[in-house]
Design a protein around this motif. Structure first.
Motif, mmCIF file in Angstrom:
data_model
loop_
_atom_site.group_PDB
_atom_site.id
_atom_site.type_symbol
_atom_site.label_atom_id
_atom_site.label_comp_id
_atom_site.label_asym_id
_atom_site.label_seq_id
_atom_site.Cartn_x
_atom_site.Cartn_y
_atom_site.Cartn_z
ATOM 1 N N MET A 1 -5.616 6.634 12.030
ATOM 2 C CA MET A 1 -5.634 5.582 13.043
ATOM 3 C C MET A 1 -6.982 4.861 13.082
ATOM 4 N N SER A 2 -8.051 5.591 12.835
ATOM 5 C CA SER A 2 -9.386 4.989 12.906
ATOM 6 C C SER A 2 -9.583 3.911 11.849
ATOM 7 N N THR A 3 -8.760 3.925 10.814
ATOM 8 C CA THR A 3 -8.848 2.903 9.767
ATOM 9 C C THR A 3 -7.834 1.783 9.971
ATOM 10 N N GLY A 4 -6.980 1.937 10.980
ATOM 11 C CA GLY A 4 -5.931 0.952 11.225
ATOM 12 C C GLY A 4 -4.605 1.305 10.596
ATOM 13 N N ALA A 5 -4.494 2.484 9.985
ATOM 14 C CA ALA A 5 -3.222 2.912 9.398
ATOM 15 C C ALA A 5 -2.352 3.523 10.494
ATOM 16 N N PRO A 6 -1.206 2.939 10.812
ATOM 17 C CA PRO A 6 -0.339 3.497 11.852
ATOM 18 C C PRO A 6 0.210 4.868 11.467
ATOM 19 N N ALA B 1 -0.968 2.295 3.716
ATOM 20 C CA ALA B 1 -0.159 1.451 4.594
ATOM 21 C C ALA B 1 0.086 2.167 5.916
ATOM 22 N N ALA B 2 0.280 3.480 5.853
ATOM 23 C CA ALA B 2 0.565 4.296 7.038
ATOM 24 C C ALA B 2 0.447 5.756 6.637
ATOM 25 N N THR B 3 0.466 6.632 7.632
ATOM 26 C CA THR B 3 0.550 8.058 7.356
ATOM 27 C C THR B 3 1.739 8.638 8.104
ATOM 28 N N VAL C 1 -1.204 9.155 19.568
ATOM 29 C CA VAL C 1 -0.799 7.940 18.857
ATOM 30 C C VAL C 1 -0.488 6.796 19.813
ATOM 31 N N GLY C 2 0.217 7.079 20.905
ATOM 32 C CA GLY C 2 0.591 6.006 21.825
ATOM 33 C C GLY C 2 1.312 4.885 21.100
ATOM 34 N N GLN C 3 0.788 3.665 21.260
ATOM 35 C CA GLN C 3 1.373 2.501 20.577
ATOM 36 C C GLN C 3 0.741 2.275 19.213
ATOM 37 N N GLY C 4 0.039 3.279 18.712
ATOM 38 C CA GLY C 4 -0.570 3.160 17.390
ATOM 39 C C GLY C 4 0.334 3.626 16.266
ATOM 40 N N GLY C 5 1.615 3.695 16.540
ATOM 41 C CA GLY C 5 2.570 4.114 15.524
ATOM 42 C C GLY C 5 3.942 4.273 16.131
ATOM 43 N N VAL C 6 4.761 5.085 15.501
ATOM 44 C CA VAL C 6 6.149 5.267 15.918
ATOM 45 C C VAL C 6 6.480 6.753 15.918
ATOM 46 N N GLY D 1 0.800 -1.226 0.000
ATOM 47 C CA GLY D 1 0.000 0.000 0.000
ATOM 48 C C GLY D 1 0.829 1.271 0.000
ATOM 49 N N PRO D 2 0.234 2.366 -0.441
ATOM 50 C CA PRO D 2 0.938 3.652 -0.454
ATOM 51 C C PRO D 2 1.000 4.286 0.928
ATOM 52 N N VAL D 3 1.926 5.202 1.088
ATOM 53 C CA VAL D 3 1.933 6.100 2.244
ATOM 54 C C VAL D 3 1.080 7.300 1.859
ATOM 55 N N ARG D 4 0.097 7.613 2.692
ATOM 56 C CA ARG D 4 -0.810 8.713 2.372
ATOM 57 C C ARG D 4 -0.770 9.772 3.461
ATOM 58 N N ILE D 5 -0.701 11.016 3.033
ATOM 59 C CA ILE D 5 -0.569 12.161 3.937
ATOM 60 C C ILE D 5 -1.649 13.177 3.564
#
Length: 377
Positions: free
Chosen positions: A297-302, A277-279, A315-320, A195-199
């Motif tokens: 995050m609501s869609t599961g994209a970290p 894939a992520a934002t 974000v917490g543990q929902g990403g880096v 998947g793409p990275v979307r911003i």
């Protein structure tokens, strides 16, 4: 003061509001208005003039005739227009009374006219804190409000650091337009690998977008799709044109992977992130909430971003998070590592959804109502 456990009309006052405006305050009001409608409550959105050609399509929006502002708005324009605030106060109070508002939400001390204390007698008010201004407008708005609701832990801590007593304040987050809806595991795994990275961002220099694209590694091959939009206000004339130019100049260096896309309607942002894939949130000045991160995050994209402001709280543990010192140069390696580690990625995806589980629009409206009903009547 009577209970408003289920009001008929909630007024939201934000003089910069425009439907679809790609900016945090405006988008937050749009989601709250959607939450009101879901609960059978009539939203009333009060904004400034002049009237726009599409106003008839938005019957919930009314404009003040005593306050007109150009687009884009600059702060000197605001101060000049409010040099004599009494006509605005009088019209605002009359308008709220005529529409029989049961609750008034000042979206900001200045931009939301909270400092004017213009609610009709007996009508409770909420001051939202999207930004701690620490000026006379902010102080007057706090003193006049029934309750004060910062939109994030970061805003509350900022207020405390500036000497405000926040012990009676209640944090109520910005709402999503739709409840969290994660992709099934198989689709999320496909996005992780392909998947793409979307911003999604407005054209603001401190979002760090040009710097992010300049830091793109030479061996990066995954698509990067950036939705960039102009808002109805600027910090200086031509600011947004400068951002667009800088972003396009950086993007043209990597036409093989980078695409700059036009603005999306509010309701299409979450579906757009559902295919990511992520934002990335590359802001190098603190985000006071960060709607785009919550929507992803609501869609599961970290989320991968610079760990300042409210972003780490959200974000917490929902990403880096990477450090401010690492900045844009640290984001791409951190994102690569996350995408390459399936277990870590899916754990972040699950956590991202959980952390946005209580931001459905009707749920956030209920949270706002609870802050008023908890006060003595």
């Amino acid at each position: 003061m009577t209970s408003i456990s289920m009001p008929r009309t909630i007024a939201f006052v934000l003089f910069s509001y425009a439907p679809g405006e790609p900016a945090g305050y405006e988008r937050a009001v749009g989601a709250l208005a959607e939450g009101c409608r879901q609960l059978g409550i009539t939203p009333l959105i009060v904004t400034s003039g002049p009237a726009g050609p599409g106003d008839a399509d938005h019957p919930d929006m009314v404009r003040l005739s005593s306050l007109t502002l150009p687009r884009p708005i600059l702060k000197p324009d605001i101060l000049a227009a409010l040099e004599d605030p009494e006509p605005v106060r009088v019209e605002l109070r009359r308008l709220l009374a005529d529409h029989e508002a049961d609750l008034v939400v000042w979206v900001d001390a200045l931009y939301g006219l909270g400092y004017l204390d213009a609610a009709p007698e007996g009508v409770p008010t909420i001051l939202q804190v999207h930004k701690v201004r620490g000026d006379e407008y902010f102080d007057q708005a706090i003193a006049a409000a029934t309750t004060v609701c910062p939109i994030s832990p970061f805003m509350e801590s900022e207020a405390r650091e500036q000497g405000y007593d926040t012990s009676a304040w209640t944090i109520v987050p910005n709402a999503l337009f739709a409840p969290a809806q994660p992709a099934v595991y198989e689709e999320r795994e496909r996005l992780r690998t392909q998947g793409p990275v979307r911003i999604v961002s407005r054209a603001e220099p401190y979002k760090g977008l040009a710097e992010l694209l300049e830091a793109l590694p030479a061996d990066w091959t995954r698509p990067v799709e950036l939705v960039l939009a102009a808002a109805g206000f600027e910090y200086w004339p031509g600011m947004q044109d400068e951002v667009f130019a800088a972003v396009r100049a950086a993007a043209v260096k990597r036409p093989d992977v980078v695409t700059v896309r036009q603005a999306l309607p509010w309701q299409e942002v979450q579906p757009f992130f559902a295919g990511a894939a992520a934002t990335i949130i590359a802001s190098y000045e603190p985000e006071t909430f960060c709607n785009a991160a919550a929507e992803a995050m609501s869609t599961g994209a970290p989320v991968v971003g610079i760990g300042i402001g409210n972003l780490p709280h959200l974000v917490g543990q929902g990403g880096v998070m990477v450090s401010a010192e690492q900045g844009a140069n640290g984001i791409w390696p951190a994102l690569s590592e996350l995408l390459e580690d399936a277990d870590r990625y899916h754990e972040a995806s699950r956590n991202a959804v959980l952390r946005t589980a209580f931001q459905a629009p009707s749920e956030v409206v209920r949270q706002l109502l609870a802050t008023v009903n908890a006060r003595p009547h």
